[in-house]
Design an enzyme around this catalytic site. Structure first.
Site, PDB file in Angstrom:
ATOM      1  CG  ASP A  75      17.364  -0.659   2.145  1.00  0.00           C
ATOM      2  OD1 ASP A  75      16.557  -0.638   1.188  1.00  0.00           O
ATOM      3  OD2 ASP A  75      18.493  -0.124   2.087  1.00  0.00           O
ATOM      4  CG  ASP A  78      16.035   1.131  -1.823  1.00  0.00           C
ATOM      5  OD1 ASP A  78      15.505   0.618  -0.826  1.00  0.00           O
ATOM      6  OD2 ASP A  78      17.260   1.103  -2.026  1.00  0.00           O
ATOM      7  CE1 TYR A 227      22.705  -1.316   3.457  1.00  0.00           C
ATOM      8  CE2 TYR A 227      21.286  -1.968   1.630  1.00  0.00           C
ATOM      9  CZ  TYR A 227      21.554  -1.144   2.713  1.00  0.00           C
ATOM     10  OH  TYR A 227      20.684  -0.138   3.049  1.00  0.00           O
ATOM     11  CD  GLU A 472      18.258   6.195   0.447  1.00  0.00           C
ATOM     12  OE1 GLU A 472      17.526   5.303  -0.014  1.00  0.00           O
ATOM     13  OE2 GLU A 472      19.420   6.404   0.027  1.00  0.00           O
TER      14      GLU A 472
END
Length: 625
Positions: A75, A78, A227, A472
């Protein structure tokens, strides 16, 4: 997708006057925005892989659970495969192609875009082995975040987590249904058998989501820190129904969208946010599209309510609403410090497609301060994209690899560690942190096309690898953007955007297997329904302390409707002191713990203190029951 719709003539029509695009190479940005997804691939990489510093990874995924879950996307920075944001990513990529596939084809990028969608849907097919079983995560953030390793070196847990009838997850199942349904439209012309396969999965997943209702993060608890579903699953059910109606033209799904609009918040939840969690604005825009196409049937009145909510979103974004979205001094939409650009790219996409829908029928959006013409919506979306590409106070591009100045220390494991093809020496969990994470120099691998989290409320940005809030990247930052970039690069297709979607066959092969200035606001009156929720505030007292004058403000929130208000969300900006009587929740405020709802005709009070003029306060969402 059927014959021409009732309200649109089957002919080439002129949309709005062409805008002169200058200053940015949108073709280059489009290419890079799609290229980023190849860096996020998990599984066996294909021969035509263009991000060559990556290699195969996650080849044992699902084995411990007795299922093949190799493939899909990581995603962000990571090495976890999170199902909900991955599905939203695929839905937005597919929507981009449905709307602007012709423009992508003209720049030679349609094949790559369709390939990016198929990489996701191939994985979803594997993840859905039974009608009422769906695997929603591989790996977990807790163990993954203890390590800084290349995907090719992973030693962290690859446990897979699923939902089923006794452990439901309506958000996950419905969003995956939306992804499969939208992707079925993408492949309808070029690969009809694959399109039909996707559609069958989509129908089963929607049935699963609706029949066995429950929050997915209660069934997959390890996802909660990463999430968690804040908005619940009502919005995903509406969103999935809208996509299935567009993909099938089956009135069952239109009836579902219309009949549940009130109960699920689609016709009453006005929220200026659209992303992997909150889908209301997307569902509202699709419902408005059906209305403008003349496909509302007996549900015209309900879809008009959906359209009003969609236009509330547009007006809030462009600053013509009583609850307009905050902006940075440089003009960027701003919602939160952590990965703010996800909301910028998704909002820009909705503004662009809705502008094209309105232009197709010669209408304007109705805002609190006057009508907003399609050009105004589109030009504002363009300004947001231009900001991302470098037209900002820092003259920094927030797309890696684009422009002269862009982030060098991206919070991304794969790009920050030397490629395994250059140095195959094993990188351990702690070794990655000590050798690579803390390294005060640029990444050894270019994460071409990645949209990072982006600047803060004052256009500030710190290019440091440990600054994950700003450096990120995520797949759902990029997915909405490449549709807008295709539109900016190639302009209008010359056809009404409300005609049935026919995605052309790409000119490049698709992988078959895995080996301008904003117009001034109009002063014309706008007929809008009176506000159901009213906010009033006044200063009740003041005092001097150390040379400053402090004010106590009382705020009254009144429910003017005969119905009960639940899930009230209050947005506040320019607040510089403490507040009592509301609970801070994610991006705004909600009812305090002792209040669950606000009955019709009732009001609540909260107070705040600061040494400034009144804060900006607005209702960002609610449900009427």
């Amino acid at each position: 997708m059927g014959s021409c719709v009732k309200m649109v003539t089957c002919m080439v029509v002129l949309l709005f006057a062409p805008v002169a695009f200058a200053g940015h190479d949108y073709a280059e940005a489009l290419t890079k925005s799609i290229l980023f997804f190849e860096a996020q691939r998990s599984g066996y990489l294909p021969e035509n892989q263009r991000i060559t510093w990556r290699a195969n990874s996650g080849l044992q995924d699902g084995k411990a659970n007795g299922i093949d879950l190799v493939g899909g996307y990581y995603d962000a920075g990571d090495n976890v495969k999170f199902g909900l944001p991955m599905a939203f990513t695929v839905t937005m990529m597919a929507w981009s192609i449905i709307e602007y596939g012709k423009q992508m084809a003209s720049s030679g990028e349609l094949g790559h875009a369709m390939d990016a969608v198929k990489w996701g849907t191939d994985y979803f097919i594997k993840s859905h082995p039974e009608p009422y079983v769906l695997y929603g995560e591989v790996g977990d953030g807790n163990t993954d975040h203890l390590c800084w390793q290349r995907p090719e070196d992973m030693t962290t847990s690859r446990q897979a987590y699923r939902i089923d009838t006794t452990h439901p997850g309506s958000e996950l199942a419905a969003e995956t249904a939306a992804a499969m349904a939208s992707a079925s439209i993408v492949f309808h012309q070029s690969n009809p058998s694959y399109s039909n396969e996707l559609l069958e999965h989509a129908k089963q997943l929607f049935d699963f989501a609706d029949k066995y209702r429950g929050k997915y993060d209660s069934s997959i608890a390890v996802v909660q820190k990463y999430y968690m579903s804040i908005s619940g699953y009502d919005d995903e059910l509406l969103w999935a129904a809208a996509w299935l109606y567009q993909a099938t033209n089956d009135r069952y799904y239109l009836n579902y969208l219309a009949n549940n609009g009130d109960a699920f918040g689609g016709t009453s939840w006005s929220v200026a946010e659209f992303g992997w969690d909150v889908k209301y604005a997307g569902a509202q825009v699709l419902a408005a599209k059906f209305l403008l196409q003349g496909n509302a049937g007996e549900h015209v009145a309900v879809l008009e309510k959906y359209q009003q909510m969609a236009e509330s979103f547009m007006c809030a974004c462009i600053g013509k609403s009583r609850q307009s979205v905050q902006r940075t001094p440089g003009g960027l939409l701003y919602r939160q410090s952590w990965n703010n650009l996800q909301f910028v790219t998704s909002s820009s996409f909705l503004l662009t497609v809705y502008a094209d829908y309105l232009a197709s029928v010669g209408k304007a959006a109705q805002c609190d301060s006057g009508p907003a013409q399609p050009t105004e919506l589109f030009n504002f979306a363009k300004s947001q994209v231009d900001y991302i590409l470098g037209d900002n106070p820092r003259a920094t591009s927030y797309m890696v690899g684009y422009g002269n100045t862009y982030p060098q220390q991206v919070h991304h494991r794969g790009s920050s560690i030397v490629s395994i093809k250059v140095d195959p020496s094993f990188v351990s969990c702690s070794g990655g942190y000590s050798t690579w994470f803390g390294r005060n120099s640029g990444d050894p691998n270019l994460l071409d096309g990645a949209i990072v989290g982006g600047p803060g409320a004052y256009d500030d940005f710190a290019d440091h690898r440990d600054n994950y809030e700003q450096t990120e990247p995520t797949t759902y930052n990029n997915a909405p953007l490449f549709g807008v970039l295709a539109r900016l690069n190639a302009g209008s297709s010359g056809l009404s955007q409300l005609l049935p979607a026919l995605v052309p066959a790409p000119t490049t092969p698709i992988r078959k297997e895995n080996p301008a200035a904003t117009p001034k606001p109009s002063s014309s009156p706008v007929n809008r329904a009176p506000s159901l929720i009213n906010i009033s505030q006044n200063a009740t007292t003041s005092w001097n302390y150390r040379g400053k004058t402090y004010y106590r403000y009382s705020v009254i929130v009144a429910n003017n409707s005969p119905k009960i208000v639940k899930n009230l969300h209050i947005g506040i900006s320019k607040l510089y002191g403490p507040l009592w009587g509301l609970t801070k929740y994610r991006y705004g405020y909600v009812f305090p713990a002792w209040i669950q709802s606000l009955p019709g005709g009732k009001s609540l009070e909260f107070v705040y203190i600061h040494a400034a003029s009144p804060a900006d306060i607005w209702v960002s969402g609610y449900k009427l029951v």
